[in-house]
Design a protein around this motif. Sequence first.
Motif, PDB file in Angstrom:
ATOM      1  N   GLU A   1      11.347   1.575  -2.764  1.00  7.62           N
ATOM      2  CA  GLU A   1       9.963   1.821  -3.214  1.00  7.62           C
ATOM      3  C   GLU A   1       9.942   2.296  -4.663  1.00  7.62           C
TER       4      GLU A   1
ATOM      5  N   HIS B   1       0.819  -1.209   0.000  1.00  5.75           N
ATOM      6  CA  HIS B   1       0.000   0.000   0.000  1.00  5.75           C
ATOM      7  C   HIS B   1       0.854   1.260   0.000  1.00  5.75           C
ATOM      8  N   LEU B   2       0.196   2.327  -0.386  1.00  8.55           N
ATOM      9  CA  LEU B   2       0.851   3.628  -0.450  1.00  8.55           C
ATOM     10  C   LEU B   2       1.352   4.062   0.933  1.00  8.55           C
ATOM     11  N   THR B   3       2.577   4.561   0.960  1.00  8.70           N
ATOM     12  CA  THR B   3       3.130   5.150   2.184  1.00  8.70           C
ATOM     13  C   THR B   3       3.774   6.473   1.790  1.00  8.70           C
ATOM     14  N   GLN B   4       4.257   7.215   2.771  1.00 11.63           N
ATOM     15  CA  GLN B   4       4.938   8.476   2.458  1.00 11.63           C
ATOM     16  C   GLN B   4       6.187   8.208   1.609  1.00 11.63           C
ATOM     17  N   ASP B   5       6.876   7.085   1.909  1.00 19.82           N
ATOM     18  CA  ASP B   5       8.083   6.774   1.128  1.00 19.82           C
ATOM     19  C   ASP B   5       7.752   6.461  -0.326  1.00 19.82           C
ATOM     20  N   VAL B   6       6.623   5.772  -0.544  1.00 20.54           N
ATOM     21  CA  VAL B   6       6.215   5.484  -1.933  1.00 20.54           C
ATOM     22  C   VAL B   6       5.976   6.806  -2.656  1.00 20.54           C
ATOM     23  N   TYR B   7       5.294   7.693  -1.969  1.00 21.25           N
ATOM     24  CA  TYR B   7       4.950   8.988  -2.553  1.00 21.25           C
ATOM     25  C   TYR B   7       6.206   9.820  -2.837  1.00 21.25           C
TER      26      TYR B   7
ATOM     27  N   GLN C   1      15.102   3.336   1.788  1.00 19.40           N
ATOM     28  CA  GLN C   1      13.737   2.809   1.689  1.00 19.40           C
ATOM     29  C   GLN C   1      13.002   3.420   0.490  1.00 19.40           C
ATOM     30  N   GLN C   2      13.203   4.710   0.291  1.00 16.46           N
ATOM     31  CA  GLN C   2      12.557   5.372  -0.848  1.00 16.46           C
ATOM     32  C   GLN C   2      13.103   4.825  -2.165  1.00 16.46           C
TER      33      GLN C   2
END
Length: 218
Positions: A72, A49-55, A68-69
């Motif tokens: 992602e 699912h979407l997280t701040q790092d995905v964004y 981590q980013q």
Amino acid sequence: MNILHIDSSPMFETSNSRKLSAMVVALLQERYPGCNILHKDLARDPPPHLTQDVYLAYRRPEAELTPQQRRERAVTDAHIEQFLASDIVVIGAPLYNLSLPTQLKAWIDRISQPGRTFRYAERGIVGLVSNVRVIVASSRGGLYSLSEEGRARDFQERYLLAALKTLGIAHIDIVRVEGVNMSADRRAEAYAKAQAAADDIVSSILASRPQWQRAALV
Ligand SMILES: Cc1cc2nc3c(=O)[nH]c(=O)nc-3n(C[C@H](O)[C@H](O)[C@H](O)COP(=O)(O)O)c2cc1C
């Protein structure tokens, strides 16, 4: 021709959307015998699912991404590349609680990225995906398409159409089995209608291709 076949139902043997998406892909395969098919099962292998790092992975300069980013970003890039490499994407989409299964929403969250599949312009969002064509294989227990009231409560097909059009996709067809939980007769009728609709869609795709491609494909 590359076909991306997506399933998203967490049901397996009993799934109507899986049965329907397989039917559409089988028809495409029959008409385009040399096509490449990639099957992506979002229930067996769900995109996180979407997280701040995905964004942030798609909105920060690459040199500033955390480990981590970066991870992602790599996951998102893989989804986008599979999607953009497809001529036709067949999406098996069940209707759950008037909407989509979260696995499918998570995939849309991955493939919707600024600079890759859309961009911000002065007049708003502009889609960047022009070469992909989509067939949605939609299944629902009740009836929605037959009345204004039903269509207003359907946030699955309406959402998918809007989300994919936002990315620039102009050719989106929907094949649906509707009322599948109402009675065996209703279900059988829904599949017969869907088979005929899928047949028409696949024929129209073939007819829309240039003559030299048609000759090579049939
Ligand atoms: C959790 C859940 C929620 C559902 N919500 C709805 C709904 O809101 N409206 C409806 O008509 N059918 C609903 N159904 C029935 C499904 O749309 C139907 O079973 C359909 O076949 C689902 O696709 P699948 O078989 O590929 O999973 C729901 C089923 C489940 C399991």
